[in-house]
Design a protein around this motif. Structure first.
Motif, PDB file in Angstrom:
ATOM      1  N   LEU A  79      71.077  41.540  11.660  1.00  0.00           N
ATOM      2  CA  LEU A  79      72.333  41.636  12.407  1.00  0.00           C
ATOM      3  C   LEU A  79      73.472  41.007  11.625  1.00  0.00           C
ATOM      4  N   ASN A  80      74.694  41.416  11.939  1.00  0.00           N
ATOM      5  CA  ASN A  80      75.864  40.749  11.393  1.00  0.00           C
ATOM      6  C   ASN A  80      76.318  39.726  12.424  1.00  0.00           C
ATOM      7  N   LEU A  81      76.058  38.460  12.167  1.00  0.00           N
ATOM      8  CA  LEU A  81      76.368  37.392  13.117  1.00  0.00           C
ATOM      9  C   LEU A  81      77.440  36.452  12.595  1.00  0.00           C
ATOM     10  N   VAL A  82      78.296  36.919  11.700  1.00  0.00           N
ATOM     11  CA  VAL A  82      79.343  36.068  11.140  1.00  0.00           C
ATOM     12  C   VAL A  82      80.566  36.046  12.043  1.00  0.00           C
ATOM     13  N   GLY A  83      81.067  37.227  12.429  1.00  0.00           N
ATOM     14  CA  GLY A  83      82.244  37.294  13.298  1.00  0.00           C
ATOM     15  C   GLY A  83      83.440  36.560  12.710  1.00  0.00           C
ATOM     16  N   LYS A  84      84.155  35.810  13.531  1.00  0.00           N
ATOM     17  CA  LYS A  84      85.317  35.037  13.088  1.00  0.00           C
ATOM     18  C   LYS A  84      84.967  33.549  13.002  1.00  0.00           C
ATOM     19  N   GLY A 142      81.459  38.078  21.122  1.00  0.00           N
ATOM     20  CA  GLY A 142      82.461  38.789  21.916  1.00  0.00           C
ATOM     21  C   GLY A 142      82.793  40.139  21.318  1.00  0.00           C
ATOM     22  N   ALA A 143      84.075  40.396  21.158  1.00  0.00           N
ATOM     23  CA  ALA A 143      84.545  41.690  20.655  1.00  0.00           C
ATOM     24  C   ALA A 143      84.231  41.886  19.180  1.00  0.00           C
TER      25      ALA A 143
END
Length: 196
Positions: free
Chosen positions: A137-142, A184-185
């Motif tokens: 998964l891509n769990l970096v976000g902001k 979130g988004a």
């Protein structure tokens, strides 16, 4: 009781000395950082000695006795690894560090793996394991740092093991719920996760 403990500590020390003299190499066992007791078993946060490891939990369910026989249950290991440091993807992504920021938005950053494992180590220092679930998964976000949002997702997932039976947990649903809660988004399901 105290004499017994001193005797066991002494035996343990002798074993360590003899093993180091033989220069016999086995894998280092996990180091327990925290331990939680739940209704169904003991959950341990452990340190795993690998470069890509971010977070590792081991859940040991309580044993049930049935008419003078102990029913041996297997442990559950939940591992969170960062993919940009793993051997299979590390080289190609490390060589292009300039484009890493743009890739962070699109590439999978972490792998969550859940295993069923033997309670005790084998002679070579490994466990007998069977994969229950694994997903990239891509769990970096902001996030301010790389693992800031990935760690609480796995923490919540591990805490469920203390209260709910392992076979009743829908791992995919719980991981997606955690991703939506913390990212979130900014969370976008990978193409394999996207609804058809």
């Amino acid at each position: 009781m105290r004499v017994d403990q001193i005797f066991l500590d002494l035996l343990d020390w002798i074993k360590r000395v003899l093993v180091s003299k033989k220069e016999k190499r086995t894998h280092k066992p996990y180091e327990v950082l925290k331990q939680y007791r739940g209704r169904r078993g003991i959950l341990k946060l452990v340190a795993r000695d690998t470069p890509s490891a971010v977070r590792t939990y081991i859940f040991s369910p309580f044993q049930e006795t049935q008419t003078n026989r102990v029913q041996v249950k297997r442990d559950i290991h939940i591992c969170l690894d960062h993919l940009w440091q793993s051997p299979e993807t590390g080289g190609s992504q490390r060589s292009a560090q300039k484009s890493q920021k743009s890739r962070c938005r699109f590439a999978n950053s972490h792998r969550i793996s859940i295993f069923e494992a033997s309670r005790f180590l084998n002679k070579d220092g490994t466990y007998d394991t069977r994969e229950i679930y694994s997903e990239d998964l891509n769990l970096v976000g902001k996030a301010a740092y790389r693992d800031q949002l990935a760690i609480p997702i796995v923490d919540d997932l591990a805490m469920m093991l203390k209260e709910f039976p392992v076979h009743s947990i829908d791992w995919k649903f719980e991981i997606e719920t955690g991703c939506k809660r913390y990212l979130g988004a900014h969370w976008k399901p990978s193409p394999s996760n996207a609804p058809i």
